[in-house]
Design a protein around this motif. Structure first.
Motif, PDB file in Angstrom:
ATOM      1  N   UNK A 281       0.828  -1.210   0.000  1.00 39.56           N
ATOM      2  CA  UNK A 281       0.000   0.000   0.000  1.00 39.56           C
ATOM      3  C   UNK A 281       0.859   1.255   0.000  1.00 39.56           C
ATOM      4  N   UNK A 282       1.981   1.201   0.734  1.00 40.47           N
ATOM      5  CA  UNK A 282       2.896   2.340   0.752  1.00 40.47           C
ATOM      6  C   UNK A 282       3.503   2.568  -0.623  1.00 40.47           C
ATOM      7  N   UNK A 283       3.918   1.477  -1.280  1.00 36.89           N
ATOM      8  CA  UNK A 283       4.508   1.595  -2.612  1.00 36.89           C
ATOM      9  C   UNK A 283       3.525   2.215  -3.596  1.00 36.89           C
ATOM     10  N   UNK A 284       2.294   1.729  -3.577  1.00 35.46           N
ATOM     11  CA  UNK A 284       1.280   2.244  -4.499  1.00 35.46           C
ATOM     12  C   UNK A 284       1.004   3.715  -4.245  1.00 35.46           C
ATOM     13  N   UNK A 285       0.902   4.080  -2.972  1.00 35.09           N
ATOM     14  CA  UNK A 285       0.646   5.474  -2.609  1.00 35.09           C
ATOM     15  C   UNK A 285       1.790   6.378  -3.073  1.00 35.09           C
ATOM     16  N   UNK A 286       3.028   5.942  -2.829  1.00 38.58           N
ATOM     17  CA  UNK A 286       4.185   6.755  -3.212  1.00 38.58           C
ATOM     18  C   UNK A 286       4.281   6.923  -4.718  1.00 38.58           C
ATOM     19  N   UNK A 287       4.080   5.844  -5.459  1.00 37.40           N
ATOM     20  CA  UNK A 287       4.166   5.911  -6.920  1.00 37.40           C
ATOM     21  C   UNK A 287       3.119   6.868  -7.481  1.00 37.40           C
ATOM     22  N   UNK A 288       1.886   6.765  -7.000  1.00 36.26           N
ATOM     23  CA  UNK A 288       0.818   7.643  -7.484  1.00 36.26           C
ATOM     24  C   UNK A 288       1.073   9.096  -7.080  1.00 36.26           C
ATOM     25  N   UNK A 289       1.530   9.279  -5.852  1.00 39.57           N
ATOM     26  CA  UNK A 289       1.794  10.632  -5.345  1.00 39.57           C
ATOM     27  C   UNK A 289       2.858  11.334  -6.182  1.00 39.57           C
ATOM     28  N   UNK A 290       3.966  10.648  -6.466  1.00 31.85           N
ATOM     29  CA  UNK A 290       5.059  11.298  -7.182  1.00 31.85           C
ATOM     30  C   UNK A 290       4.764  11.434  -8.666  1.00 31.85           C
ATOM     31  N   UNK A 291       3.979  10.515  -9.221  1.00 33.47           N
ATOM     32  CA  UNK A 291       3.547  10.685 -10.608  1.00 33.47           C
ATOM     33  C   UNK A 291       2.713  11.964 -10.746  1.00 33.47           C
ATOM     34  N   UNK A 292       1.835  12.185  -9.778  1.00 32.19           N
ATOM     35  CA  UNK A 292       0.977  13.367  -9.832  1.00 32.19           C
ATOM     36  C   UNK A 292       1.772  14.658  -9.640  1.00 32.19           C
ATOM     37  N   UNK A 293       2.653  14.681  -8.625  1.00 30.68           N
ATOM     38  CA  UNK A 293       3.439  15.895  -8.372  1.00 30.68           C
ATOM     39  C   UNK A 293       4.317  16.246  -9.569  1.00 30.68           C
ATOM     40  N   UNK A 294       4.922  15.220 -10.184  1.00 32.36           N
ATOM     41  CA  UNK A 294       5.764  15.469 -11.353  1.00 32.36           C
ATOM     42  C   UNK A 294       4.934  16.000 -12.521  1.00 32.36           C
ATOM     43  N   UNK A 295       3.744  15.432 -12.707  1.00 30.70           N
ATOM     44  CA  UNK A 295       2.850  15.901 -13.766  1.00 30.70           C
ATOM     45  C   UNK A 295       2.468  17.360 -13.547  1.00 30.70           C
ATOM     46  N   UNK A 296       2.109  17.696 -12.304  1.00 25.77           N
ATOM     47  CA  UNK A 296       1.686  19.059 -11.990  1.00 25.77           C
ATOM     48  C   UNK A 296       2.836  20.049 -12.165  1.00 25.77           C
ATOM     49  N   UNK A 297       4.015  19.703 -11.631  1.00 25.90           N
ATOM     50  CA  UNK A 297       5.167  20.607 -11.732  1.00 25.90           C
ATOM     51  C   UNK A 297       5.594  20.796 -13.177  1.00 25.90           C
ATOM     52  N   UNK A 298       5.652  19.696 -13.928  1.00 27.56           N
ATOM     53  CA  UNK A 298       6.058  19.771 -15.328  1.00 27.56           C
ATOM     54  C   UNK A 298       5.074  20.619 -16.140  1.00 27.56           C
ATOM     55  N   UNK A 299       3.793  20.442 -15.857  1.00 21.38           N
ATOM     56  CA  UNK A 299       2.765  21.208 -16.570  1.00 21.38           C
ATOM     57  C   UNK A 299       2.908  22.697 -16.291  1.00 21.38           C
TER      58      UNK A 299
END
Length: 314
Positions: free
Chosen positions: A259-277
């Motif tokens: 559950x921690x792995x899934x949460x971290x992967x989704x969290x950082x995918x989103x932050x990277x998407x937002x920052x890059x955008x």
């Protein structure tokens, strides 16, 4: 409306805009980052909206999540196997690209050599976002994609150090190669050491804690905190974030729960998407088309210089 609410309204509007562009770009199969720049230009043309993308804003707010997310996903074993070409492109490659771009720009566009050197340092580090997405669509060999991604992790730190040295030389009118080299080594090794220490401490906590919200919060603090700590010690914040992301992704994630792995992967995918955008949208908003048109010849020379230099280095 208060200043705070105005800033919040602009942030929400920009986030909405990037989301709509993402939807349209995927449906029409257009390059997402280019679409964001175009949207920024279209917003800036009929309005008086002025958002200054200062170096501090980009480096302190947008760079940490982008760099941390990229490092977080890199397999350390594969990175070691391809370390020679990665480091060659990221260190001497960036140095040589900066030198060649500076020379070509100074000769072709009539720019002062000092100014051309600063420009070369700014542009020498490659951004693999568009290239990596194209690689995935074409199914290119993993080694090639890893080399490009690995280079992008380290070349930002190299380019920032070179840029600061070049800028100082232009402002002071003096350049000491030995001092520049010692500063480069100190700043680079200091950033790496900072990231390793903070990353190792956080990785131990990530491996032992079972609360996914706390673990996610710790990695977020690490991404921004490692940059801030390194900058306080006047070493490379970018390299600190790179090393922190590598350690957590390859040490902390090994023992982390599912559950921690899934949460971290989704969290950082989103932050990277937002920052890059936000970064590419700000590029469009900050581009002065009139000034660009007036200097079109110099821009064309710079583009040729950058592409030719990169091709020669590769």
């Amino acid at each position: 409306m208060s200043r705070f609410l105005t800033i919040e309204s602009i942030a929400v509007a920009l986030a909405l805009g990037t989301t709509l562009v993402a939807i349209g770009a995927r449906r029409l199969r257009l390059p997402y980052t280019v679409s964001l720049v175009v949207m920024g230009l279209l917003i800036a043309l009929p309005t008086s909206l002025e958002l200054e993308a200062t170096p501090d804003l980009i480096l302190a707010i947008f760079v940490p999540p982008l760099v941390f997310e990229a490092a977080f996903h890199v397999d350390l074993r594969q990175l070691r196997e391809n370390l020679v070409p990665i480091l060659f492109l990221a260190v001497p490659g960036v140095l040589l690209t900066t030198t060649m771009v500076a020379g070509m720009t100074a000769l072709g566009a009539g720019v002062a050599i000092g100014t051309a050197a600063v420009f070369g340092a700014l542009i020498a580090a490659t951004d693999p976002v568009a290239v990596v997405s194209l690689f995935r669509a074409l199914g290119v060999p993993r080694k090639l994609a890893l080399t490009i991604e690995g280079e992008s992790l380290f070349n930002d730190g190299t380019a920032i150090v070179i840029f600061r040295i070049a800028l100082a030389a232009v402002l002071t009118g003096a350049f000491d190669p030995l001092t520049g080299l010692s500063d480069f080594v100190r700043v680079s090794l200091g950033g790496i050491a900072t990231g390793l220490v903070l990353g190792w401490i956080t990785a131990q906590l990530v491996a032992r804690l079972h609360d996914r919200l706390i673990v996610t919060s710790l990695t977020t603090i690490l991404a921004f905190g490692s940059y801030l700590v390194a900058e306080q010690f006047h070493v490379s914040g970018v390299l600190a974030v790179v090393m922190a992301g590598l350690v957590v992704g390859n040490v902390g994630m090994v023992e982390a729960g599912p559950s921690n792995k899934l949460m971290l992967l989704n969290h950082w995918d989103y932050l990277a998407f937002l920052a890059n955008s936000m970064v590419f949208l700000l590029i469009g908003l900050n581009t002065d088309l009139t000034l660009l048109w007036e200097n079109l010849d110099a821009v064309a020379v710079a583009v040729v210089a950058v592409v030719a230099s990169r091709a020669i280095i590769v």
